[in-house]
Design an enzyme around this catalytic site. Sequence first.
Site, PDB file in Angstrom:
ATOM      1  N   SER A  35      37.169  -3.751 -60.552  1.00 16.82           N
ATOM      2  CA  SER A  35      38.417  -3.174 -61.045  1.00 16.82           C
ATOM      3  C   SER A  35      38.722  -1.823 -60.419  1.00 16.82           C
ATOM      4  CB  SER A  35      38.364  -3.049 -62.570  1.00 16.82           C
ATOM      5  OG  SER A  35      37.286  -2.225 -62.980  1.00 16.82           O
ATOM      6  N   LYS A 102      24.852  -1.967 -58.939  1.00 16.82           N
ATOM      7  CA  LYS A 102      26.076  -2.664 -58.600  1.00 16.82           C
ATOM      8  C   LYS A 102      25.842  -4.167 -58.745  1.00 16.82           C
ATOM      9  CE  LYS A 102      28.477  -1.610 -55.051  1.00 16.82           C
ATOM     10  NZ  LYS A 102      29.682  -1.811 -55.899  1.00 16.82           N
ATOM     11  N   GLY A 105      30.391  -7.467 -60.674  1.00 19.68           N
ATOM     12  CA  GLY A 105      31.424  -8.395 -60.234  1.00 19.68           C
ATOM     13  C   GLY A 105      30.888  -9.571 -59.436  1.00 19.68           C
ATOM     14  N   GLU A 111      28.404  -6.454 -50.739  1.00 24.07           N
ATOM     15  CA  GLU A 111      28.629  -5.021 -50.930  1.00 24.07           C
ATOM     16  C   GLU A 111      27.521  -4.193 -50.283  1.00 24.07           C
ATOM     17  OE1 GLU A 111      31.147  -4.965 -55.128  1.00 24.07           O
ATOM     18  OE2 GLU A 111      28.959  -4.969 -55.186  1.00 24.07           O
ATOM     19  N   LYS A 129      30.435   5.940 -66.180  1.00 31.16           N
ATOM     20  CA  LYS A 129      29.427   5.223 -65.375  1.00 31.16           C
ATOM     21  C   LYS A 129      28.212   6.106 -65.033  1.00 31.16           C
ATOM     22  CE  LYS A 129      31.989   1.603 -65.346  1.00 31.16           C
ATOM     23  NZ  LYS A 129      32.744   1.158 -64.176  1.00 31.16           N
TER      24      LYS A 129
END
Length: 262
Positions: A35, A102, A105, A111, A129
């Site tokens: 997002s 990470k 998603g 990534e 975060k």
Amino acid sequence: MSGELSPIDKAKFVAAKKATEYVESGMRVGMGTGSTAAWLVRCLGEMVRDDGLRIKGVPTSTRTAELARNVGIEVISLDEAKWLDVTIDGADEFDGDLNLIKGGGGALLQEKIVATASDRMVVIADAGKEVDALGAFPLPIEVIPFGWQTTQALVEETLVSMDVLGRNSSLRMNGDAPFVTDEGNHILDLHLNRIGNPRQLALVLNQMPGVVENGLFIDICDSVVVGHGDGRVEVRDINAGTVEQDRLEFVETDNLFADLDD
């Protein structure tokens, strides 16, 4: 657009907007997934359309690629780019050393490949975060489908000797079926609560057969741009040891905020 954005979305937007200052015409730019990264792609697309910015974007997922094309960014593969000037991406958690979790998603493998093929990695995040110690957010690891239950058992057994508070794991689902990554793999989410030694854990996990990659990003992030709902942004550079404060005026435009489905 109907209604105002939430404070969290405003924080994500101002972080993304500030991070566009790292991007110049002619650059090859890694674009993250999630997002917050979607705000960055929209901001860059507006600069391409309105300011004549010319960049080549390397997305970290099929959905980021689709969004980038929709906003007018030229999309190329990492093999075409070979090396990137900067990658800008979000994070599920970051600590004081700019180590990250990470993969919320589901795109952690692409990534990490893209981030490590860049001169600089910039993380954009809302203030929520930031953590004292990584691990409250479940740590994703990408595993091959073959024998995934055996891999899961081996991972949980290995966690007994690691400096973590929890050892449970769960297969990430997409409805009634296992979630499938862009590479056709599954994701196990490790519920660790607190990770005492992220570097050690990352090394151990990646030595296990069946584990493709883990969501710990250690010594990869160079800067973090932290956004707040009132427009304040803080930029921390781990290499220079600097912390800069700024405030961005928040103006909702039809172009940038037309599609908030991401």
